[in-house]
Design an enzyme around this catalytic site. Structure first.
Site, mmCIF file in Angstrom:
data_model
loop_
_atom_site.group_PDB
_atom_site.id
_atom_site.type_symbol
_atom_site.label_atom_id
_atom_site.label_comp_id
_atom_site.label_asym_id
_atom_site.label_seq_id
_atom_site.Cartn_x
_atom_site.Cartn_y
_atom_site.Cartn_z
ATOM 1 N N GLY A 88 29.096 25.315 77.372
ATOM 2 C CA GLY A 88 29.360 26.043 75.709
ATOM 3 C C GLY A 88 29.002 27.302 75.893
ATOM 4 N N ARG A 89 28.621 28.264 74.557
ATOM 5 C CA ARG A 89 28.164 29.647 75.129
ATOM 6 C C ARG A 89 26.351 29.308 76.065
ATOM 7 N NH1 ARG A 89 27.771 33.320 70.985
ATOM 8 N NH2 ARG A 89 28.223 31.490 69.406
ATOM 9 N N GLU A 92 25.878 31.445 79.245
ATOM 10 C CA GLU A 92 25.954 32.970 79.478
ATOM 11 C C GLU A 92 24.937 33.795 79.506
ATOM 12 O OE1 GLU A 92 27.752 35.676 76.127
ATOM 13 O OE2 GLU A 92 29.751 34.833 77.179
ATOM 14 N N CYS A 118 31.645 22.548 82.388
ATOM 15 C CA CYS A 118 31.966 23.099 81.484
ATOM 16 C C CYS A 118 31.860 24.928 81.844
ATOM 17 C CB CYS A 118 31.499 22.564 79.950
ATOM 18 S SG CYS A 118 32.783 24.098 78.812
ATOM 19 N N HIS A 119 31.155 25.480 80.649
ATOM 20 C CA HIS A 119 29.979 26.639 81.117
ATOM 21 C C HIS A 119 29.543 26.485 81.859
ATOM 22 C CE1 HIS A 119 33.607 28.119 78.441
ATOM 23 N NE2 HIS A 119 33.318 29.429 78.958
ATOM 24 N N TYR A 138 34.850 24.637 83.076
ATOM 25 C CA TYR A 138 35.902 24.805 82.081
ATOM 26 C C TYR A 138 37.285 26.027 82.831
ATOM 27 C CZ TYR A 138 38.368 25.867 77.445
ATOM 28 O OH TYR A 138 38.781 26.400 76.705
#
Length: 196
Positions: A88-89, A92, A118-119, A138
Site C-alpha cells: 500500500g502507500r 512510502e 507489494c510496496h 508490485y
C-alpha cells in the site's frame, strides 16, 4: 508451536495486505504484533483498498480502521521470530523512520523469516538489505528494488529468509510460502458439521 511475528503497518497500507495476513497468521496459532511508529497499542491506522480494474494502475478507496496491537517504541525486534511488511502507500512514509529501518535490518542480520508484499519492499530497499536477493514486488516498485541490488522475478519468490509477492492476489501462494518458512504445519481436515 506458534511463532512471535512483528508486522509493521501504517496509514493507508493496503487493507487486504494488512488484515488478511494478520488474521491468517493468528488463525494458525502465531502471535502477531502490529505496530506503527508514533502509534500506541489500541490506536488505529487507516487502510486503503487497492483494486485492479483495467487501468494503468490500481484504484484506491478507503478501507478500514486497523488496530495497532503493540506500541512500536516498546517492542524489541530481537523478541520476534519473523517480520511481515504489507504494501500500500504506508511503506512510502514508513521508510523515513530510522527505527523502522533498524527493525528491518535486525531480521535480515539474524536471518529470520521476512514476508514482504507489494510496496512493502520499498522499506527493505531503504534499509539496504536487498543486495543479492532474488525477489518480486508490485511491478511499479521494480526499478527501486533492482537499484537496491536484487534481481527481479515476476512471481511469488522465496530466497533464503525472504518471501515476496506482487500484491494481494498473491496471498494464497505468498502466505503458504511464508508459513512453510516458519515451519507451520497446516491440518486442513474436514470442517466440523453441526449435529454430527
Amino acid at each position: 508451536m506458534g511463532k512471535k511475528i512483528l508486522m509493521i503497518v501504517g496509514d493507508f497500507g493496503e487493507d487486504y495486505e494488512t488484515m488478511v495476513p494478520y488474521q491468517a497468521l493468528e488463525m494458525v496459532g502465531h502471535d502477531v504484533d502490529a505496530v506503527c511508529p508514533e502509534k500506541e497499542a489500541g490506536e488505529t491506522v487507516k487502510t486503503a483498498i487497492h483494486d485492479f480494474r483495467g487501468d494503468q494502475t490500481y484504484l484506491e478507496e478507503r478501507g478500514h480502521d486497523f488496530e495497532v496491537t503493540a506500541t512500536f517504541a516498546d517492542v524489541d525486534p530481537a523478541d520476534y521470530d519473523a517480520l511481515v511488511v504489507p504494501g500500500g502507500r504506508a511503506p512510502e512514509y514508513l521508510r523515513t523512520y530510522e527505527e523502522v529501518l533498524d527493525a528491518v535490518r535486525h531480521f535480515f542480520e539474524a536471518d529470520k523469516p521476512v514476508a514482504a508484499l507489494c510496496h512493502g519492499p520499498q522499506i527493505l530497499a531503504a534499509a539496504g538489505v536487498l543486495d543479492g536477493y532474488e525477489m518480486t514486488a508490485y511491478p511499479a516498485v521494480r526499478p527501486e528494488v533492482e537499484a537496491a541490488g536484487c534481481s527481479w522475478v515476476d512471481e511469488v519468490t522465496v530466497d533464503d529468509n525472504l518471501v515476496t509477492g506482487q500484491a494481494w492476489p498473491d496471498h494464497p501462494e505468498w502466505l503458504a510460502a511464508f508459513l512453510d518458512l516458519l515451519g507451520t504445519e497446516i491440518d486442513a481436515g474436514p470442517p466440523a458439521v453441526a449435529g454430527e
